[in-house]
Design a protein around this motif. Structure first.
Motif, PDB file in Angstrom:
ATOM      1  N   LEU A  26       0.873  -1.173   0.000  1.00 46.08           N
ATOM      2  CA  LEU A  26       0.000   0.000   0.000  1.00 46.08           C
ATOM      3  C   LEU A  26       0.909   1.222   0.000  1.00 46.08           C
ATOM      4  O   LEU A  26       1.772   1.360   0.881  1.00 46.08           O
ATOM      5  N   LEU A  27       0.746   2.102  -0.997  1.00 46.84           N
ATOM      6  CA  LEU A  27       1.620   3.259  -1.094  1.00 46.84           C
ATOM      7  C   LEU A  27       0.878   4.444  -1.674  1.00 46.84           C
ATOM      8  O   LEU A  27      -0.222   4.303  -2.236  1.00 46.84           O
ATOM      9  N   ALA A  28       1.455   5.628  -1.481  1.00 43.91           N
ATOM     10  CA  ALA A  28       0.847   6.852  -2.007  1.00 43.91           C
ATOM     11  C   ALA A  28       0.883   6.822  -3.532  1.00 43.91           C
ATOM     12  O   ALA A  28       1.870   6.368  -4.126  1.00 43.91           O
ATOM     13  N   GLU A  29      -0.181   7.302  -4.170  1.00 42.72           N
ATOM     14  CA  GLU A  29      -0.225   7.266  -5.627  1.00 42.72           C
ATOM     15  C   GLU A  29       0.826   8.182  -6.262  1.00 42.72           C
ATOM     16  O   GLU A  29       1.148   8.050  -7.441  1.00 42.72           O
ATOM     17  N   ALA A  31       4.232   3.485  -7.780  1.00 40.34           N
ATOM     18  CA  ALA A  31       2.784   3.360  -7.981  1.00 40.34           C
ATOM     19  C   ALA A  31       2.425   3.237  -9.457  1.00 40.34           C
ATOM     20  O   ALA A  31       1.334   2.774  -9.797  1.00 40.34           O
ATOM     21  N   ARG A  91      -3.033   4.267   7.279  1.00 45.24           N
ATOM     22  CA  ARG A  91      -3.273   4.935   5.996  1.00 45.24           C
ATOM     23  C   ARG A  91      -2.786   6.367   6.004  1.00 45.24           C
ATOM     24  O   ARG A  91      -2.270   6.873   4.998  1.00 45.24           O
ATOM     25  N   VAL A 122       0.891   6.374   5.373  1.00 42.19           N
ATOM     26  CA  VAL A 122       1.187   6.065   3.973  1.00 42.19           C
ATOM     27  C   VAL A 122       0.825   7.251   3.078  1.00 42.19           C
ATOM     28  O   VAL A 122       1.557   7.581   2.132  1.00 42.19           O
ATOM     29  N   LEU A 123      -0.283   7.917   3.359  1.00 44.13           N
ATOM     30  CA  LEU A 123      -0.698   9.078   2.573  1.00 44.13           C
ATOM     31  C   LEU A 123       0.334  10.202   2.615  1.00 44.13           C
ATOM     32  O   LEU A 123       0.418  11.018   1.688  1.00 44.13           O
ATOM     33  N   VAL A 130       5.272   3.092   3.440  1.00 43.64           N
ATOM     34  CA  VAL A 130       4.451   2.069   2.784  1.00 43.64           C
ATOM     35  C   VAL A 130       4.007   1.073   3.841  1.00 43.64           C
ATOM     36  O   VAL A 130       4.553   1.030   4.948  1.00 43.64           O
ATOM     37  N   ALA A 163      -7.215  -3.588   1.171  1.00 46.05           N
ATOM     38  CA  ALA A 163      -6.840  -2.367   0.459  1.00 46.05           C
ATOM     39  C   ALA A 163      -8.098  -1.700  -0.105  1.00 46.05           C
ATOM     40  O   ALA A 163      -8.354  -1.723  -1.307  1.00 46.05           O
ATOM     41  N   LEU A 216      -4.287   6.764  -2.312  1.00 44.73           N
ATOM     42  CA  LEU A 216      -3.572   5.515  -2.040  1.00 44.73           C
ATOM     43  C   LEU A 216      -3.798   4.512  -3.164  1.00 44.73           C
ATOM     44  O   LEU A 216      -4.873   4.471  -3.772  1.00 44.73           O
ATOM     45  N   TRP A 259      -2.846   0.169  -4.195  1.00 41.41           N
ATOM     46  CA  TRP A 259      -2.334  -1.132  -3.753  1.00 41.41           C
ATOM     47  C   TRP A 259      -1.750  -1.841  -4.961  1.00 41.41           C
ATOM     48  O   TRP A 259      -2.354  -1.844  -6.047  1.00 41.41           O
TER      49      TRP A 259
END
Length: 347
Positions: A176-179, A184, A238, A241-242, A247, A255, A261, A263
């Motif tokens: 899970l990571l920031a777009e 990403a 979250r 991560v945002l 991550v 997710a 965010l 996935w």
């Protein structure tokens, strides 16, 4: 009194029959049962006389089941299992647990999965009320051994001495990571591509072996996080991560769509979570079995979990009993039972 003694005597005779059948040797069976060989032979002979059939063909070199013995062996095992279930219920009654099954669930279990598990247990109609507690694996293990919990859903690897298990279920982890992160843009992310980002993990005290396994797996794949941040609540994780600095590793089912965010699956699927129902060895009953089956079905249907080939000998939804070999009456060498970190083998 006479009926009770006859019943106990029959159970003991059936134990002797099953043990000899499994060992194919009277001497080994006697050692496993902790008795001398002549009384064991006498018990088997008395059972044969009572049933009116020969159970074994005996020679100087081997012992083999007759056709009658082959047909009666599954029935004998069923009676022994029901006897153990009866004793387990009686123990719970003595300990004040009648009508209530105390179960532990990990904090990271998704809400829809919890709901499906509860619904599955209700459908089993065991006549037992389910009391669910949110507990980490470490907290569950301590409560199970203190007899403050009847059954739990634990993360592997963990110490399993004195416990029996249902099927071990595996869920692959993605990232899970920031777009806004460079990775990403990739459909599949290698761990090494995460660069100098931080990693958000559950506190190590909750499941130390799993915590270490995840970090070791990252290192083997060529990634060491710049720092490790700890968080349990979904919103807190979250939020970290945002921020774009961190991550987290979660199954696809966890997710949920959150603006900002994304996935992504990990290249080579190097990370996973493994779970199973666990309970004190020898305390299995209908309610425990129903809970283990509900766990298996919920994780399979809601989260795409698969039965781990290294953690269990069978792939059914029922609660296969994998007891600690050091437990009394197991008949095997005394060695601790563990799921080996980062491997799919029983030790």
């Amino acid at each position: 009194m006479c009926v009770s003694l006859l019943f106990v005597d029959l159970i003991r005779h059936l134990e002797c029959f099953v043990t000899v059948a499994e060992e194919s040797h009277f001497g080994r069976a006697a050692r496993r049962l902790g008795m001398a060989q002549p009384p064991l032979s006498q018990r088997v002979q008395r059972l044969e006389k009572e049933l009116g059939v020969r159970l074994f063909e005996r020679t100087s070199r081997r012992v083999a089941l007759t056709r009658a013995g082959q047909l009666l062996l599954p029935e004998a095992r069923t009676l022994l299992d029901r006897h153990e279930a009866l004793r387990a219920v009686a123990r719970r009654v003595r300990e004040g647990g009648s009508g209530l099954l105390r179960a532990g669930l990990p904090p990271d279990l998704a809400g829809p999965t919890v709901a499906a598990l509860l619904a599955g247990f209700r459908r089993a109609d065991t006549g037992v009320e389910l009391e669910v507690r949110e507990l980490t694996t470490a907290e569950q293990l301590a409560a199970l051994r203190a007899r403050e919990l009847d059954v739990g859903l634990v993360h592997h690897p963990c110490a399993l001495q004195g416990l029996a298990l249902g099927p071990v279920l595996r869920r692959e982890l993605g990232v899970l990571l920031a777009e806004s992160a460079d990775a990403a843009a990739d459909a599949v992310v290698p761990l090494a591509a995460l660069g100098d980002r931080e990693l958000v993990l559950f506190p190590r005290a909750g499941a130390p072996a799993l915590y270490d396994e995840l970090l070791n797996s990252c290192a083997r794949e060529g990634w060491t996080p710049r720092a490790v941040r700890h968080g349990r609540g979904e919103n807190f994780v979250r939020g970290l991560v945002l921020s774009g600095q961190a991550v987290a590793f979660v199954p696809r089912a966890e997710a949920v769509d959150v603006p900002g965010l994304v996935w992504r699956p990990l290249a080579g699927a190097p990370l996973s979570r493994r779970h199973s129902a666990a309970w004190p060895a020898g305390r299995e009953d209908a309610a425990v079995t129903a809970f283990a089956e509900a766990v298996t079905v919920a994780l399979r249907e809601r989260e795409g979990a698969v039965v781990d080939g290294g953690g269990t000998a069978a792939g059914g939804t029922g609660a296969e009993r994998h007891e600690d070999p050091a437990a009394p009456g197991s008949g095997t060498s005394v060695r601790p039972l563990h799921l080996r970190p980062a491997a799919e083998y029983w030790l």
